[in-house]
Scaffold this motif. Structure first.
Motif, short mmCIF file in Angstrom:
data_model
loop_
_atom_site.label_atom_id
_atom_site.label_comp_id
_atom_site.label_asym_id
_atom_site.label_seq_id
_atom_site.Cartn_x
_atom_site.Cartn_y
_atom_site.Cartn_z
N ARG A 5 -5.75 101.32 52.11
CA ARG A 5 -6.31 101.77 50.84
C ARG A 5 -5.64 101.09 49.65
NH1 ARG A 5 -5.74 108.12 51.83
NH2 ARG A 5 -3.76 107.28 52.62
N ARG A 6 -4.38 100.74 49.83
CA ARG A 6 -3.68 100.04 48.75
C ARG A 6 -4.27 98.64 48.55
NH1 ARG A 6 2.50 101.59 50.60
NH2 ARG A 6 2.39 103.81 50.08
N PHE A 7 -4.61 97.99 49.66
CA PHE A 7 -5.24 96.67 49.56
C PHE A 7 -6.57 96.77 48.82
CE2 PHE A 7 -3.11 94.92 53.66
CZ PHE A 7 -1.94 94.71 52.94
N ASN A 8 -7.36 97.76 49.19
CA ASN A 8 -8.66 97.94 48.56
C ASN A 8 -8.51 98.22 47.07
OD1 ASN A 8 -11.62 98.31 48.83
ND2 ASN A 8 -11.16 100.40 48.20
N ALA A 9 -7.54 99.06 46.72
CA ALA A 9 -7.29 99.38 45.32
C ALA A 9 -6.85 98.15 44.54
CB ALA A 9 -6.24 100.48 45.22
N PHE A 10 -5.96 97.34 45.16
CA PHE A 10 -5.46 96.14 44.50
C PHE A 10 -6.60 95.15 44.22
CE2 PHE A 10 -3.69 91.81 44.77
CZ PHE A 10 -2.80 91.87 43.71
N VAL A 11 -7.48 94.94 45.21
CA VAL A 11 -8.61 94.03 45.04
C VAL A 11 -9.53 94.52 43.92
CG1 VAL A 11 -10.75 93.21 46.12
CG2 VAL A 11 -8.60 93.10 47.38
N LYS A 12 -9.80 95.81 43.90
CA LYS A 12 -10.69 96.36 42.88
C LYS A 12 -10.09 96.19 41.48
CE LYS A 12 -13.94 98.16 43.72
NZ LYS A 12 -15.33 97.60 43.79
N ILE A 13 -8.81 96.40 41.34
CA ILE A 13 -8.15 96.25 40.04
C ILE A 13 -8.24 94.80 39.56
CG2 ILE A 13 -5.91 96.27 38.87
CD1 ILE A 13 -5.21 98.75 40.60
N VAL A 14 -7.97 93.85 40.48
CA VAL A 14 -8.03 92.43 40.10
C VAL A 14 -9.46 92.04 39.74
CG1 VAL A 14 -7.73 90.06 40.92
CG2 VAL A 14 -6.01 91.81 41.47
N ASP A 15 -10.44 92.51 40.52
CA ASP A 15 -11.84 92.17 40.25
C ASP A 15 -12.28 92.67 38.87
OD1 ASP A 15 -12.25 90.87 42.63
OD2 ASP A 15 -13.09 92.60 43.67
N ILE A 16 -11.86 93.89 38.52
CA ILE A 16 -12.29 94.51 37.27
C ILE A 16 -11.40 94.11 36.10
CG2 ILE A 16 -12.61 96.74 36.11
CD1 ILE A 16 -13.33 97.90 38.83
N GLY A 17 -10.12 93.85 36.39
CA GLY A 17 -9.19 93.48 35.34
C GLY A 17 -8.67 94.66 34.54
N SER A 18 -8.78 95.87 35.12
CA SER A 18 -8.34 97.06 34.40
C SER A 18 -8.00 98.17 35.39
CB SER A 18 -9.43 97.54 33.44
OG SER A 18 -9.17 98.85 32.98
N THR A 20 -7.47 101.26 34.46
CA THR A 20 -8.21 102.44 33.99
C THR A 20 -9.63 102.47 34.54
OG1 THR A 20 -6.93 102.45 31.94
CG2 THR A 20 -8.99 103.70 31.95
N ARG A 21 -10.33 101.33 34.44
CA ARG A 21 -11.71 101.29 34.94
C ARG A 21 -11.76 101.35 36.46
NH1 ARG A 21 -14.39 96.24 32.25
NH2 ARG A 21 -12.24 95.57 32.03
N ALA A 22 -10.78 100.73 37.12
CA ALA A 22 -10.72 100.80 38.59
C ALA A 22 -10.48 102.24 39.03
CB ALA A 22 -9.61 99.90 39.11
N SER A 23 -9.69 102.96 38.27
CA SER A 23 -9.42 104.37 38.57
C SER A 23 -10.71 105.17 38.57
CB SER A 23 -8.42 104.94 37.56
OG SER A 23 -8.33 106.34 37.68
N ALA A 24 -11.57 104.93 37.57
CA ALA A 24 -12.83 105.67 37.47
C ALA A 24 -13.77 105.31 38.61
CB ALA A 24 -13.49 105.36 36.12
N ILE A 25 -13.84 104.02 38.96
CA ILE A 25 -14.75 103.58 40.02
C ILE A 25 -14.29 104.08 41.39
CG2 ILE A 25 -15.57 101.54 41.27
CD1 ILE A 25 -15.61 100.11 38.54
N LEU A 26 -12.98 104.07 41.63
CA LEU A 26 -12.44 104.48 42.93
C LEU A 26 -12.25 105.99 43.04
CD1 LEU A 26 -9.70 101.70 43.32
CD2 LEU A 26 -11.85 101.88 44.61
N HIS A 27 -12.42 106.69 41.90
CA HIS A 27 -12.21 108.14 41.86
C HIS A 27 -10.78 108.51 42.29
CE1 HIS A 27 -16.49 108.59 41.15
NE2 HIS A 27 -16.74 107.88 42.23
N ILE A 28 -9.84 107.72 41.76
CA ILE A 28 -8.42 107.97 42.00
C ILE A 28 -7.74 108.11 40.64
CG2 ILE A 28 -6.28 107.02 42.97
CD1 ILE A 28 -7.97 105.37 44.89
N ALA A 32 -1.83 107.89 40.18
CA ALA A 32 -1.78 107.66 41.63
C ALA A 32 -2.09 106.21 41.95
CB ALA A 32 -2.76 108.58 42.34
N LEU A 33 -3.04 105.62 41.22
CA LEU A 33 -3.41 104.23 41.43
C LEU A 33 -2.24 103.31 41.06
CD1 LEU A 33 -5.82 102.57 42.42
CD2 LEU A 33 -6.61 102.43 40.05
N SER A 34 -1.60 103.61 39.96
CA SER A 34 -0.43 102.83 39.54
C SER A 34 0.70 102.92 40.57
CB SER A 34 0.08 103.32 38.18
OG SER A 34 -0.90 103.10 37.17
#
Length: 302
Positions: A5-18, A20-28, A32-34
């Motif tokens: 799940r950490r890998f998935n979160a990391f990829v999503k953050i890099v793709d979005i560049g934020s 905060t926005r990754a947190s909303a999309i992943l519902h985390i 916790a995401l940080s």
């Protein structure tokens, strides 16, 4: 143990560049995401993201992790699909790259039809929106399963199967140039307004190299790798172009009045090959798609 799940979160953050926005999309929750990113940085012993008011970007170490995360996540998805379909029909998503302005312009529809008829469990994702160099890198990193592209030469991490060598043709709808002709001198082709591929495309590099050797120069009126854009411009009488014979045929399907003339004095050629990874394992679905791609490409280039 590394949590996927950490890998998935990391990829999503890099793709979005934020974050905060990754947190909303992943519902985390953002804290916790940080924490997940902090855990990755602790594990690898290096900072992975650079944070600023404008968002986040990966560090050099982060870019390496991002590349491997994408490969790991894709392999996991493929593993789940293959396990779910074990002892059943061959299935899965297969990513196929078709280099713009190449033989793929003619065979995409046939490949889709053939795979759907023979292997209905396989879903093809066809990409022709990136150049050959970028396609090579996608195959190398496992983000693309197989590609039909202009042969870039020897690359140890990739395997190439030569399909054909094509001559470049002059494509025009100008009746005065077409009438009674099957060939045209390069100098005469250069005397017309031309729309050409961009300088990073193999076709353009072959053209520019030939011109430089002949002491010639040509500035195109526009650049594109889109068959539809080229076809429309040629049909409107705005320009001509220079393409491999297979791509010229694709233009003629759209613009029946267009014709292609072989270029001589000098002539120019490009090589097309099917490309797969020499290092990464290939799924059963990708293997059968590769076989059909090779068969169709050889038939069309014969």
């Amino acid at each position: 143990m590394m949590d996927i799940r950490r890998f998935n979160a990391f990829v999503k953050i890099v793709d979005i560049g934020s974050i905060t926005r990754a947190s909303a999309i992943l519902h985390i929750a953002q804290p916790a995401l940080s924490q997940q990113i902090a855990a990755l940085e602790t594990h690898f012993g290096k900072p992975l993201l650079l944070r600023s008011k404008r968002g986040v970007v990966p560090t050099e170490a982060g870019k390496v992790l991002y590349r491997h995360c994408q490969l790991i996540l894709r392999q996991l998805d493929q593993t789940e699909l293959e396990i779910a379909s074990a002892s059943e029909e061959i299935s899965g998503v297969v990513c196929v790259g078709l280099a713009p302005l190449g033989l793929g312009s003619l065979l995409a529809a046939q490949l889709i039809h053939t795979i759907h008829q023979e292997y209905p469990g396989i879903v093809l994702y066809i990409n022709e929106n990136v150049g050959g160099g970028a396609m090579s890198e996608l195959v190398m990193t496992g983000k693309m399963d197989v590609a039909l592209l202009f042969d870039p030469g020897n690359m140890p991490s990739l395997k190439f199967k030569r399909i054909c060598t094509e001559e470049l043709h002059f494509v025009t709808a100008d009746k005065a140039l077409i009438e009674g002709a099957s060939e045209i001198k390069l100098s005469d082709a250069l005397a017309t307004p031309l729309m050409l591929p961009s300088k990073i495309h193999t076709i353009r590099q072959v053209i520019d190299t030939t011109l430089a050797r002949a002491g010639l120069n040509k500035r195109p009126i526009a650049e594109t790798e889109s068959i539809s854009v080229l076809s429309n411009a040629i049909g409107e009488g705005l320009c001509a172009t220079i393409l491999p014979q297979s791509a010229a045929r694709a233009v003629q399907r759209r613009i029946p009045e267009a014709q292609s003339l072989r270029i001589h004095k000098p002539n120019m050629t490009v090589n097309m090959s099917v490309c797969v990874s020499a290092q990464l394992p290939q799924s059963e679905a990708a293997s059968v798609v590769q076989d059909r791609l090779v068969e169709l490409a050889k038939e069309l280039s014969a």
